[in-house]
Design a protein around this motif. Structure first.
Motif, mmCIF file in Angstrom:
data_model
loop_
_atom_site.group_PDB
_atom_site.id
_atom_site.type_symbol
_atom_site.label_atom_id
_atom_site.label_comp_id
_atom_site.label_asym_id
_atom_site.label_seq_id
_atom_site.Cartn_x
_atom_site.Cartn_y
_atom_site.Cartn_z
ATOM 1 N N ALA A 65 3.592 -4.606 35.618
ATOM 2 C CA ALA A 65 4.768 -5.081 36.352
ATOM 3 C C ALA A 65 4.761 -6.598 36.472
ATOM 4 N N VAL A 95 5.559 1.975 34.782
ATOM 5 C CA VAL A 95 6.575 0.921 34.903
ATOM 6 C C VAL A 95 7.149 0.549 33.539
ATOM 7 N N LYS A 111 10.985 3.327 33.333
ATOM 8 C CA LYS A 111 11.330 2.294 34.302
ATOM 9 C C LYS A 111 12.244 2.788 35.415
ATOM 10 N N THR A 123 6.737 -1.481 41.159
ATOM 11 C CA THR A 123 7.347 -2.796 40.993
ATOM 12 C C THR A 123 7.467 -3.509 42.333
#
Length: 263
Positions: free
Chosen positions: A28, A238, A242, A251
């Motif tokens: 991230a 991530v 997403k 995140t």
């Protein structure tokens, strides 16, 4: 002075989500435009396998480009960096040979500072914004090395009845490390594998909130099957998915970690 921040991810309790948290926070950070070096300090190679298929990971483990070779020979870590294929994200792989690292460290001069010395040139160059170290679920000479080489420690804690077991020992170990590395700071506790439907989740959060001198990160990671699918595909969630809940939570946790690490 280098602006590179070194953050260790550590917990002597297995199953805390330590490696998963480390890999996703690192990824991230890179997706946010930061330059990140990850160091896999665990003989299980799980951090390495978070970015490479098993065959590639074991090739590194059998070869010369891994953390064990660097520490054994007390070499500059710059020579052991491997690109992950993700922009801004590099890694130093691990190997099962790390099972003997305690023995190798025992005979070394200033053995608690070997990793710190090996990291000196990497830090001095200031190329990386962050260096993240995934440590094994133990409290010994190697983890002391990781602590003494770090600016901060993030402690992932599983939101379960057994998740808090050993946490007092973890903090005591951090205090011992501070006698050698006085600037070391526990950045915070990151709660993982949270299930808000369970009564023990609330109890875990209340217990952690009441702990003195320990920051509890506001963002926690809930149970999400996307994490397991990502692991099966050798990718952090991530990057793998997403849009998943866990990717968004990691995140936000990463933003929180960067905020406190740069104060």
């Amino acid at each position: 002075m280098s602006k590179t921040k070194v953050i260790a991810f550590a917990n002597n309790k297995g199953g805390s989500g330590k490696t998963t948290t480390c890999s996703n926070v690192g990824c991230a950070m890179a997706l946010a435009g930061k330059k990140v070096l990850m160091i896999d300090g665990d003989m299980q190679l799980n951090l390495t396998i978070s970015f490479f298929d098993e065959e590639t990971a074991y090739d590194y483990a059998r070869g010369e480009k891994n953390i064990y070779r660097a520490i054994r020979d007390e070499r500059d870590l710059s020579d052991y960096v491997v690109e992950t294929g993700i922009k801004g994200l590099d890694i130093i792989p691990s190997t099962s040979l790390m099972s003997s690292i305690e023995f190798d460290l025992f005979a070394k001069w200033q053995r608690e500072s070997v990793l710190k010395k090996c990291l000196e040139r990497v830090r001095a160059k200031g190329y990386y914004d962050y260096i993240l170290i995934d440590s094994p679920p133990t409290l010994g000479g190697w983890v002391m090395n990781v602590m003494c080489a770090s600016d901060y420690v993030v402690i992932p804690v599983e939101a379960s009845p057994w998740g808090l077991f050993g946490l007092a020992n973890m903090f005591e170990f951090c205090n011992q490390a501070k006698t050698i590395a006085p600037k070391l700071e526990v950045l915070g506790i990151a709660v993982t594998k949270a299930d808000e439907r369970k009564k023990y989740f609330k109890q875990t959060m209340e217990t952690l909130q009441d702990m003195e001198g320990a920051r509890l990160f506001e963002n926690y990671i809930r149970v999400d099957s996307a994490v397991e699918w990502a692991q099966d595909n050798s990718k952090p969630v991530v990057l793998f998915k997403k849009t998943s809940r866990s990717a968004k939570e990691y995140t936000e946790l990463t933003k929180e970690i960067m905020k406190y690490a740069n104060r």
